[in-house]
Design a protein around this motif. Structure first.
Motif, PDB file in Angstrom:
ATOM      1  N   LEU A  28      39.732  93.953   2.576  1.00 11.85           N
ATOM      2  CA  LEU A  28      39.736  93.461   3.963  1.00 11.85           C
ATOM      3  C   LEU A  28      40.848  94.092   4.789  1.00 11.85           C
ATOM      4  O   LEU A  28      40.692  94.307   5.989  1.00 11.85           O
ATOM      5  CB  LEU A  28      39.885  91.934   3.982  1.00 11.85           C
ATOM      6  N   LEU A  29      41.963  94.409   4.154  1.00 16.37           N
ATOM      7  CA  LEU A  29      43.061  95.054   4.861  1.00 16.37           C
ATOM      8  C   LEU A  29      42.760  96.531   5.126  1.00 16.37           C
ATOM      9  O   LEU A  29      43.076  97.061   6.173  1.00 16.37           O
ATOM     10  CB  LEU A  29      44.349  94.920   4.056  1.00 16.37           C
ATOM     11  N   ARG A  30      42.105  97.167   4.185  1.00 18.37           N
ATOM     12  CA  ARG A  30      41.857  98.607   4.260  1.00 18.37           C
ATOM     13  C   ARG A  30      40.708  98.983   5.186  1.00 18.37           C
ATOM     14  O   ARG A  30      40.753 100.009   5.857  1.00 18.37           O
ATOM     15  CB  ARG A  30      41.551  99.139   2.848  1.00 18.37           C
ATOM     16  N   TYR A  31      39.663  98.173   5.237  1.00 18.60           N
ATOM     17  CA  TYR A  31      38.458  98.556   5.972  1.00 18.60           C
ATOM     18  C   TYR A  31      38.126  97.562   7.089  1.00 18.60           C
ATOM     19  O   TYR A  31      38.256  96.353   6.901  1.00 18.60           O
ATOM     20  CB  TYR A  31      37.255  98.624   5.020  1.00 18.60           C
ATOM     21  N   PRO A  32      37.663  98.059   8.239  1.00 13.72           N
ATOM     22  CA  PRO A  32      37.198  97.154   9.291  1.00 13.72           C
ATOM     23  C   PRO A  32      35.820  96.598   8.913  1.00 13.72           C
ATOM     24  O   PRO A  32      34.907  97.354   8.605  1.00 13.72           O
ATOM     25  CB  PRO A  32      37.112  98.046  10.534  1.00 13.72           C
ATOM     26  N   VAL A  33      35.713  95.283   8.874  1.00 14.57           N
ATOM     27  CA  VAL A  33      34.435  94.652   8.528  1.00 14.57           C
ATOM     28  C   VAL A  33      34.167  93.476   9.459  1.00 14.57           C
ATOM     29  O   VAL A  33      35.085  92.879  10.013  1.00 14.57           O
ATOM     30  CB  VAL A  33      34.412  94.142   7.064  1.00 14.57           C
ATOM     31  N   TYR A  34      32.902  93.172   9.624  1.00 16.16           N
ATOM     32  CA  TYR A  34      32.473  91.923  10.237  1.00 16.16           C
ATOM     33  C   TYR A  34      31.892  91.120   9.091  1.00 16.16           C
ATOM     34  O   TYR A  34      30.840  91.444   8.558  1.00 16.16           O
ATOM     35  CB  TYR A  34      31.409  92.169  11.314  1.00 16.16           C
ATOM     36  N   LEU A  35      32.600  90.093   8.679  1.00 20.20           N
ATOM     37  CA  LEU A  35      32.226  89.305   7.521  1.00 20.20           C
ATOM     38  C   LEU A  35      31.757  87.930   7.986  1.00 20.20           C
ATOM     39  O   LEU A  35      32.516  87.176   8.586  1.00 20.20           O
ATOM     40  CB  LEU A  35      33.427  89.173   6.581  1.00 20.20           C
ATOM     41  N   LEU A  36      30.491  87.625   7.736  1.00 25.37           N
ATOM     42  CA  LEU A  36      29.905  86.337   8.098  1.00 25.37           C
ATOM     43  C   LEU A  36      29.547  85.605   6.811  1.00 25.37           C
ATOM     44  O   LEU A  36      28.711  86.071   6.043  1.00 25.37           O
ATOM     45  CB  LEU A  36      28.650  86.523   8.945  1.00 25.37           C
ATOM     46  N   ILE A  37      30.179  84.481   6.571  1.00 28.58           N
ATOM     47  CA  ILE A  37      29.911  83.686   5.377  1.00 28.58           C
ATOM     48  C   ILE A  37      29.312  82.374   5.835  1.00 28.58           C
ATOM     49  O   ILE A  37      29.975  81.558   6.474  1.00 28.58           O
ATOM     50  CB  ILE A  37      31.197  83.443   4.562  1.00 28.58           C
ATOM     51  N   ASP A  38      28.042  82.159   5.514  1.00 26.99           N
ATOM     52  CA  ASP A  38      27.301  80.991   5.973  1.00 26.99           C
ATOM     53  C   ASP A  38      27.159  79.976   4.846  1.00 26.99           C
ATOM     54  O   ASP A  38      27.026  80.342   3.679  1.00 26.99           O
ATOM     55  CB  ASP A  38      25.925  81.425   6.474  1.00 26.99           C
ATOM     56  N   SER A  39      27.173  78.716   5.190  1.00 21.60           N
ATOM     57  CA  SER A  39      26.919  77.610   4.251  1.00 21.60           C
ATOM     58  C   SER A  39      27.901  77.573   3.099  1.00 21.60           C
ATOM     59  O   SER A  39      27.525  77.354   1.948  1.00 21.60           O
ATOM     60  CB  SER A  39      25.483  77.680   3.724  1.00 21.60           C
ATOM     61  N   LEU A  40      29.162  77.761   3.396  1.00 26.01           N
ATOM     62  CA  LEU A  40      30.194  77.720   2.367  1.00 26.01           C
ATOM     63  C   LEU A  40      30.215  76.371   1.649  1.00 26.01           C
ATOM     64  O   LEU A  40      30.607  76.287   0.492  1.00 26.01           O
ATOM     65  CB  LEU A  40      31.556  78.013   2.995  1.00 26.01           C
ATOM     66  N   ASP A  41      29.749  75.330   2.322  1.00 25.40           N
ATOM     67  CA  ASP A  41      29.741  73.996   1.724  1.00 25.40           C
ATOM     68  C   ASP A  41      28.827  73.907   0.498  1.00 25.40           C
ATOM     69  O   ASP A  41      28.905  72.954  -0.259  1.00 25.40           O
ATOM     70  CB  ASP A  41      29.327  72.949   2.762  1.00 25.40           C
ATOM     71  N   GLN A  42      27.995  74.894   0.252  1.00 25.16           N
ATOM     72  CA  GLN A  42      27.105  74.884  -0.899  1.00 25.16           C
ATOM     73  C   GLN A  42      27.772  75.418  -2.174  1.00 25.16           C
ATOM     74  O   GLN A  42      27.196  75.354  -3.249  1.00 25.16           O
ATOM     75  CB  GLN A  42      25.831  75.667  -0.595  1.00 25.16           C
ATOM     76  N   LEU A  43      28.985  75.946  -2.049  1.00 25.92           N
ATOM     77  CA  LEU A  43      29.714  76.411  -3.230  1.00 25.92           C
ATOM     78  C   LEU A  43      30.207  75.237  -4.057  1.00 25.92           C
ATOM     79  O   LEU A  43      30.477  74.166  -3.524  1.00 25.92           O
ATOM     80  CB  LEU A  43      30.963  77.207  -2.818  1.00 25.92           C
ATOM     81  N   SER A  44      30.389  75.468  -5.356  1.00 22.49           N
ATOM     82  CA  SER A  44      31.146  74.499  -6.143  1.00 22.49           C
ATOM     83  C   SER A  44      32.600  74.620  -5.676  1.00 22.49           C
ATOM     84  O   SER A  44      32.958  75.589  -5.016  1.00 22.49           O
ATOM     85  CB  SER A  44      31.036  74.815  -7.633  1.00 22.49           C
ATOM     86  N   ASP A  45      33.423  73.661  -6.014  1.00 22.67           N
ATOM     87  CA  ASP A  45      34.800  73.701  -5.517  1.00 22.67           C
ATOM     88  C   ASP A  45      35.788  74.234  -6.554  1.00 22.67           C
ATOM     89  O   ASP A  45      36.982  73.956  -6.484  1.00 22.67           O
ATOM     90  CB  ASP A  45      35.237  72.323  -5.019  1.00 22.67           C
ATOM     91  N   ASP A  46      35.308  75.035  -7.503  1.00 23.33           N
ATOM     92  CA  ASP A  46      36.206  75.677  -8.457  1.00 23.33           C
ATOM     93  C   ASP A  46      37.230  76.499  -7.687  1.00 23.33           C
ATOM     94  O   ASP A  46      36.880  77.201  -6.734  1.00 23.33           O
ATOM     95  CB  ASP A  46      35.438  76.606  -9.410  1.00 23.33           C
ATOM     96  N   ASN A  47      38.489  76.404  -8.077  1.00 22.68           N
ATOM     97  CA  ASN A  47      39.587  77.136  -7.440  1.00 22.68           C
ATOM     98  C   ASN A  47      39.734  76.812  -5.950  1.00 22.68           C
ATOM     99  O   ASN A  47      40.265  77.617  -5.193  1.00 22.68           O
ATOM    100  CB  ASN A  47      39.413  78.652  -7.625  1.00 22.68           C
ATOM    101  N   PHE A  48      39.238  75.664  -5.539  1.00 18.97           N
ATOM    102  CA  PHE A  48      39.302  75.209  -4.140  1.00 18.97           C
ATOM    103  C   PHE A  48      38.638  76.199  -3.174  1.00 18.97           C
ATOM    104  O   PHE A  48      39.023  76.291  -2.008  1.00 18.97           O
ATOM    105  CB  PHE A  48      40.749  74.940  -3.715  1.00 18.97           C
ATOM    106  N   ALA A  49      37.643  76.904  -3.660  1.00 19.79           N
ATOM    107  CA  ALA A  49      36.956  77.891  -2.821  1.00 19.79           C
ATOM    108  C   ALA A  49      36.219  77.232  -1.664  1.00 19.79           C
ATOM    109  O   ALA A  49      36.121  77.812  -0.581  1.00 19.79           O
ATOM    110  CB  ALA A  49      35.986  78.712  -3.659  1.00 19.79           C
ATOM    111  N   ARG A  50      35.705  76.024  -1.871  1.00 15.18           N
ATOM    112  CA  ARG A  50      34.982  75.335  -0.800  1.00 15.18           C
ATOM    113  C   ARG A  50      35.923  74.498   0.059  1.00 15.18           C
ATOM    114  O   ARG A  50      35.969  74.658   1.274  1.00 15.18           O
ATOM    115  CB  ARG A  50      33.885  74.440  -1.382  1.00 15.18           C
ATOM    116  N   SER A  51      36.680  73.605  -0.540  1.00 17.42           N
ATOM    117  CA  SER A  51      37.460  72.637   0.233  1.00 17.42           C
ATOM    118  C   SER A  51      38.650  73.246   0.965  1.00 17.42           C
ATOM    119  O   SER A  51      39.036  72.762   2.024  1.00 17.42           O
ATOM    120  CB  SER A  51      37.943  71.503  -0.668  1.00 17.42           C
TER     121      SER A  51
END
Length: 96
Positions: free
Chosen positions: A49-72
């Motif tokens: 993310l630091l090296r390359y310009p990107v447009y990153l769209l992450i939809d429905s993150l609430d559907q992830l499990s919460d391992d490693n606090f990735a969702r919450s």
């Protein structure tokens, strides 16, 4: 151990590895160098993310499990510094 392929994005590690793989494929980076640990994969994502310009769209993150606090806590983006021309958009329902 390196991940060669991850199917789906049901947890934080799978999502981060998938994002790394997609950014790597588009930019010509070597996608087989994605670490198999959550911390290592997050570090890889932050570097991309630091090296390359990107447009990153992450939809429905609430559907992830919460391992490693990735969702919450959206921990995989915590502390990330993006390329100045990048944009990151995340959509999710409120955590319970």
């Amino acid at each position: 151990m390196l991940l060669s392929w991850i199917q789906g994005s049901s947890d934080g590690l799978a999502l981060v590895c998938s994002l790394c793989k997609q950014i790597s494929l588009v930019t010509g980076e070597n996608p087989v160098n994605i670490p198999s640990t959550y911390a290592g994969a997050v570090k890889c994502l932050h570097a991309l993310l630091l090296r390359y310009p990107v447009y990153l769209l992450i939809d429905s993150l609430d559907q992830l499990s919460d391992d490693n606090f990735a969702r919450s806590r959206i921990s995989f983006l915590s502390g990330a510094t993006c390329h100045p021309d990048s944009r990151v958009v995340v959509s999710c329902l409120p955590d319970e």
